[in-house]
Design a protein around this motif. Structure first.
Motif, PDB file in Angstrom:
ATOM      1  N   PRO A   1      -0.878   3.106 -16.442  1.00 25.14           N
ATOM      2  CA  PRO A   1      -1.177   2.237 -17.580  1.00 25.14           C
ATOM      3  C   PRO A   1      -1.499   0.820 -17.129  1.00 25.14           C
ATOM      4  CG  PRO A   1       1.181   2.641 -17.422  1.00 25.14           C
ATOM      5  CD  PRO A   1       0.532   3.527 -16.408  1.00 25.14           C
ATOM      6  N   MET A   2      -1.972   0.011 -18.065  1.00 25.31           N
ATOM      7  CA  MET A   2      -2.494  -1.315 -17.741  1.00 25.31           C
ATOM      8  C   MET A   2      -1.468  -2.199 -17.029  1.00 25.31           C
ATOM      9  SD  MET A   2      -4.291  -4.090 -20.282  1.00 25.31           S
ATOM     10  CE  MET A   2      -5.674  -3.006 -20.571  1.00 25.31           C
ATOM     11  N   HIS A   3      -0.196  -2.150 -17.451  1.00 28.99           N
ATOM     12  CA  HIS A   3       0.789  -3.080 -16.876  1.00 28.99           C
ATOM     13  C   HIS A   3       1.134  -2.737 -15.427  1.00 28.99           C
ATOM     14  CE1 HIS A   3       3.516   0.187 -18.122  1.00 28.99           C
ATOM     15  NE2 HIS A   3       4.377  -0.306 -17.258  1.00 28.99           N
ATOM     16  N   LEU A   4       0.660  -1.584 -14.930  1.00 33.28           N
ATOM     17  CA  LEU A   4       0.931  -1.211 -13.542  1.00 33.28           C
ATOM     18  C   LEU A   4      -0.316  -1.337 -12.659  1.00 33.28           C
ATOM     19  CD1 LEU A   4       3.215   1.927 -14.040  1.00 33.28           C
ATOM     20  CD2 LEU A   4       3.903  -0.403 -13.431  1.00 33.28           C
ATOM     21  N   ARG A   5      -1.294  -2.067 -13.152  1.00 33.44           N
ATOM     22  CA  ARG A   5      -2.537  -2.205 -12.374  1.00 33.44           C
ATOM     23  C   ARG A   5      -2.286  -2.772 -10.975  1.00 33.44           C
ATOM     24  NH1 ARG A   5      -8.324  -5.304 -13.462  1.00 33.44           N
ATOM     25  NH2 ARG A   5      -8.923  -5.259 -11.265  1.00 33.44           N
ATOM     26  N   ASN A   6      -1.393  -3.781 -10.871  1.00 37.04           N
ATOM     27  CA  ASN A   6      -1.147  -4.397  -9.564  1.00 37.04           C
ATOM     28  C   ASN A   6      -0.585  -3.388  -8.562  1.00 37.04           C
ATOM     29  OD1 ASN A   6      -2.061  -6.842 -10.480  1.00 37.04           O
ATOM     30  ND2 ASN A   6      -0.028  -7.682 -10.895  1.00 37.04           N
ATOM     31  N   ILE A   7       0.225  -2.455  -9.057  1.00 38.30           N
ATOM     32  CA  ILE A   7       0.790  -1.427  -8.167  1.00 38.30           C
ATOM     33  C   ILE A   7      -0.319  -0.522  -7.639  1.00 38.30           C
ATOM     34  CG2 ILE A   7       2.354   0.537  -8.037  1.00 38.30           C
ATOM     35  CD1 ILE A   7       3.824  -2.073  -8.310  1.00 38.30           C
ATOM     36  N   LEU A   8      -1.215  -0.105  -8.548  1.00 38.24           N
ATOM     37  CA  LEU A   8      -2.310   0.768  -8.135  1.00 38.24           C
ATOM     38  C   LEU A   8      -3.265   0.030  -7.198  1.00 38.24           C
ATOM     39  CD1 LEU A   8      -2.533   3.714  -9.013  1.00 38.24           C
ATOM     40  CD2 LEU A   8      -4.307   3.056 -10.636  1.00 38.24           C
ATOM     41  N   ASP A   9      -3.471  -1.252  -7.473  1.00 34.12           N
ATOM     42  CA  ASP A   9      -4.293  -2.087  -6.588  1.00 34.12           C
ATOM     43  C   ASP A   9      -3.710  -2.096  -5.167  1.00 34.12           C
ATOM     44  OD1 ASP A   9      -6.623  -3.146  -7.673  1.00 34.12           O
ATOM     45  OD2 ASP A   9      -5.540  -4.647  -8.827  1.00 34.12           O
ATOM     46  N   LYS A  10      -2.393  -2.256  -5.082  1.00 33.62           N
ATOM     47  CA  LYS A  10      -1.736  -2.294  -3.780  1.00 33.62           C
ATOM     48  C   LYS A  10      -1.911  -0.970  -3.044  1.00 33.62           C
ATOM     49  CE  LYS A  10       2.774  -1.946  -3.449  1.00 33.62           C
ATOM     50  NZ  LYS A  10       4.218  -2.249  -3.437  1.00 33.62           N
ATOM     51  N   GLU A  11      -1.716   0.141  -3.748  1.00 39.71           N
ATOM     52  CA  GLU A  11      -1.896   1.447  -3.111  1.00 39.71           C
ATOM     53  C   GLU A  11      -3.294   1.583  -2.528  1.00 39.71           C
ATOM     54  OE1 GLU A  11      -0.063   5.165  -4.112  1.00 39.71           O
ATOM     55  OE2 GLU A  11       0.279   4.396  -6.137  1.00 39.71           O
ATOM     56  N   LEU A  12      -4.284   1.166  -3.303  1.00 31.60           N
ATOM     57  CA  LEU A  12      -5.668   1.290  -2.853  1.00 31.60           C
ATOM     58  C   LEU A  12      -5.925   0.404  -1.641  1.00 31.60           C
ATOM     59  CD1 LEU A  12      -8.261   2.786  -3.607  1.00 31.60           C
ATOM     60  CD2 LEU A  12      -8.899   0.835  -5.034  1.00 31.60           C
ATOM     61  N   ARG A  13      -5.363  -0.821  -1.649  1.00 32.86           N
ATOM     62  CA  ARG A  13      -5.530  -1.723  -0.499  1.00 32.86           C
ATOM     63  C   ARG A  13      -4.973  -1.087   0.773  1.00 32.86           C
ATOM     64  NH1 ARG A  13      -3.725  -5.820  -3.992  1.00 32.86           N
ATOM     65  NH2 ARG A  13      -1.643  -5.786  -3.060  1.00 32.86           N
ATOM     66  N   ILE A  14      -3.796  -0.501   0.663  1.00 36.34           N
ATOM     67  CA  ILE A  14      -3.152   0.078   1.841  1.00 36.34           C
ATOM     68  C   ILE A  14      -3.945   1.272   2.362  1.00 36.34           C
ATOM     69  CG2 ILE A  14      -1.086   1.277   2.679  1.00 36.34           C
ATOM     70  CD1 ILE A  14       0.543  -0.517   0.777  1.00 36.34           C
ATOM     71  N   MET A  15      -4.393   2.137   1.472  1.00 32.43           N
ATOM     72  CA  MET A  15      -5.173   3.292   1.911  1.00 32.43           C
ATOM     73  C   MET A  15      -6.495   2.863   2.526  1.00 32.43           C
ATOM     74  SD  MET A  15      -4.315   6.337  -0.824  1.00 32.43           S
ATOM     75  CE  MET A  15      -4.368   5.345  -2.325  1.00 32.43           C
ATOM     76  N   HIS A  16      -7.113   1.804   1.983  1.00 32.26           N
ATOM     77  CA  HIS A  16      -8.349   1.296   2.581  1.00 32.26           C
ATOM     78  C   HIS A  16      -8.087   0.668   3.946  1.00 32.26           C
ATOM     79  CE1 HIS A  16     -10.885   0.986  -1.375  1.00 32.26           C
ATOM     80  NE2 HIS A  16     -10.635   2.218  -1.004  1.00 32.26           N
ATOM     81  N   ARG A  17      -6.929   0.001   4.078  1.00 33.67           N
ATOM     82  CA  ARG A  17      -6.608  -0.632   5.366  1.00 33.67           C
ATOM     83  C   ARG A  17      -6.537   0.411   6.484  1.00 33.67           C
ATOM     84  NH1 ARG A  17      -6.128  -1.924   9.574  1.00 33.67           N
ATOM     85  NH2 ARG A  17      -5.102  -3.684  10.589  1.00 33.67           N
ATOM     86  N   PHE A  18      -6.102   1.638   6.138  1.00 33.80           N
ATOM     87  CA  PHE A  18      -5.953   2.682   7.137  1.00 33.80           C
ATOM     88  C   PHE A  18      -6.941   3.831   6.923  1.00 33.80           C
ATOM     89  CE2 PHE A  18      -1.939   0.421   6.902  1.00 33.80           C
ATOM     90  CZ  PHE A  18      -1.677   0.169   8.238  1.00 33.80           C
ATOM     91  N   ARG A  19      -8.086   3.503   6.344  1.00 31.34           N
ATOM     92  CA  ARG A  19      -9.086   4.532   6.051  1.00 31.34           C
ATOM     93  C   ARG A  19      -9.446   5.316   7.315  1.00 31.34           C
ATOM     94  NH1 ARG A  19     -14.002   3.962   1.990  1.00 31.34           N
ATOM     95  NH2 ARG A  19     -12.263   4.614   0.702  1.00 31.34           N
ATOM     96  N   ASP A  20      -9.474   6.619   7.129  1.00 30.86           N
ATOM     97  CA  ASP A  20      -9.818   7.572   8.194  1.00 30.86           C
ATOM     98  C   ASP A  20      -8.729   7.736   9.252  1.00 30.86           C
ATOM     99  OD1 ASP A  20     -12.171   8.109   6.902  1.00 30.86           O
ATOM    100  OD2 ASP A  20     -13.383   6.801   8.166  1.00 30.86           O
ATOM    101  N   HIS A  21      -7.570   7.087   9.073  1.00 27.54           N
ATOM    102  CA  HIS A  21      -6.462   7.404   9.987  1.00 27.54           C
ATOM    103  C   HIS A  21      -6.003   8.823   9.663  1.00 27.54           C
ATOM    104  CE1 HIS A  21      -2.529   7.492  11.907  1.00 27.54           C
ATOM    105  NE2 HIS A  21      -2.926   6.453  12.625  1.00 27.54           N
ATOM    106  N   PRO A  22      -5.802   9.661  10.663  1.00 26.44           N
ATOM    107  CA  PRO A  22      -5.499  11.075  10.395  1.00 26.44           C
ATOM    108  C   PRO A  22      -4.158  11.326   9.729  1.00 26.44           C
ATOM    109  CG  PRO A  22      -5.293  10.593  12.741  1.00 26.44           C
ATOM    110  CD  PRO A  22      -5.925   9.389  12.103  1.00 26.44           C
TER     111      PRO A  22
END
Length: 295
Positions: free
Chosen positions: A48-69
Motif C-alpha cells: 500500500p501507499m504508506h509502505l512505498r519507502n520500504i518497497l523503494d529500499k528493496e528495489l535499491r538493494i536488489m539493483h545494487r546487487f543485480r546479477d549477483h548469483p
C-alpha cells in the motif's frame, strides 16, 4: 533456466500481465505470480501507499546487487497503480522451486531428513549472499528460510540454487539505523532482547544463518515462558562435529561471532575434517550454548 538478463529483460509492460496465483503475504505486502505477453513469469510484490519507502529500499538493494548469483533480481522501476491495497509494485524473478521454509517443512511432513551434504551446499550459498551484502555495508536483518528462495540449479546434478530475497527490514550503509527493533524473533540473537534494543551489525545475520542451518538439520525453536528469546534444540539426529562447530560459532556471543567471510572457510563449508585444536577452541565457547547443541 533463470531469467538473467540483459537490462531490457527487466522492463515490465504492466498492460500485458495476467495474474496466475497468490504466492504469499507478509508485514510489508503480498506476492502474486504473474505472466507477461512473452510468457515470462514474475513474482509481483505489492504494498500500500504508506509502505512505498520500504518497497523503494528493496528495489535499491536488489539493483545494487543485480546479477549477483545469490541475490534475487528485480524489475527496473517501481510501478504505480490505483488499487489502494497494492498501490506500488515491484517485479522479481520467479523462484519456481519455492523457498527454503517449504523445503524444510515439506521434508519433515514426509519424515525425511535433509542430507548434510545438501545443508552444507545451502549454507555456502547463503554465506555467499551475506558476504556480498556485508562487504558493502548492508545487513539483511531478517534472514530466515522463507526469505531464501529456491531456483533451478545452474550446476548439473544439483537440485536447486539459493538466493536471498525480501529486504524490507534490511539496513543500508548510507542510512542511520543504530538502534531499531527488526527481524523475526526465532532468528534473533540474545542481545537483541536487551532493554536498550539491538545495535544493527552484520553478525546479526551470522546468528540467523546458524538458526537456519540448525533448522535444516531438524532443530526446533522453543520459547520459554515469560522470555522473548528462543532456544534451538535438536533431538533424534546426530550431526557431524564440523556441523556442530559451525552452528556453535554462529551462536557465540556478539563480539566473538565470526564474519560470514570467515565462515566460508569453516570445515563444515569446505568439507574438511575439523582438527583437534579447533575442537578445543570450540569447547571454550560460552557454556550456556551447550544446551542448544547437545540436547
Amino acid at each position: 533456466m533463470e531469467q538473467i538478463c540483459r537490462d531490457d529483460d527487466w522492463i515490465v509492460d504492466k498492460s500485458s500481465l495476467t495474474t496466475i496465483s497468490f504466492l504469499g503475504s507478509g508485514s510489508f505486502g503480498y506476492v502474486s505470480l504473474v505472466k507477461d505477453s512473452n510468457s515470462r513469469l514474475w513474482a509481483k510484490k505489492s504494498s500500500p501507499m504508506h509502505l512505498r519507502n520500504i518497497l523503494d529500499k528493496e528495489l535499491r538493494i536488489m539493483h545494487r546487487f543485480r546479477d549477483h548469483p545469490r541475490i534475487v533480481n528485480a524489475s527496473n522501476t517501481l510501478h504505480f497503480q490505483t488499487k489502494p491495497s497494492q498501490c506500488y509494485s515491484i517485479f522479481m524473478e520467479y523462484a519456481s522451486q519455492g523457498n527454503l521454509n517449504k523445503m524444510i517443512y515439506g521434508s519433515r511432513r514426509r519424515s525425511q531428513t535433509i542430507p548434510e551434504s545438501l545443508i552444507r551446499r545451502a549454507a555456502r550459498m547463503i554465506l555467499e549472499g551475506l558476504v556480498a551484502l556485508h562487504s558493502y555495508g548492508y545487513v539483511h536483518c531478517d534472514l530466515k528460510p522463507s526469505n531464501i528462495l529456491l531456483f533451478p540449479s545452474t550446476t548439473p546434478g544439483e537440485p536447486w540454487d539459493l538466493k536471498l530475497a525480501y529486504f524490507s527490514s534490511s539496513k543500508e550503509p548510507d542510512f542511520d539505523y543504530d538502534y531499531m527493533s527488526i527481524g523475526t524473533a526465532k532468528y534473533l540473537p540474545p542481545e537483541s532482547f536487551a532493554p536498550n534494543g539491538l545495535i544493527i551489525h552484520s553478525n546479526l545475520d551470522v546468528y540467523a544463518i546458524g538458526c537456519v542451518v540448525y533448522e535444516m538439520f531438524g532443530a526446533i525453536a522453543i520459547q520459554e515462558l515469560f522470555d522473548e528469546f528462543y532456544e534451538w534444540k535438536l533431538r533424534g539426529r546426530d550431526i557431524s562435529p564440523e556441523a556442530r562447530d559451525f552452528v556453535w560459532r554462529c551462536f557465540d556471543i556478539h563480539p566473538r561471532r565470526p564474519t560470514a567471510a570467515a565462515l566460508l572457510n569453516h570445515p563444515f563449508i569446505t568439507g574438511r575434517t575439523i582438527t583437534e585444536a579447533e575442537k578445543k577452541i570450540s569447547s571454550l565457547l560460552v557454556p550456556s550454548l551447550s544446551k542448544l547443541l547437545l540436547t
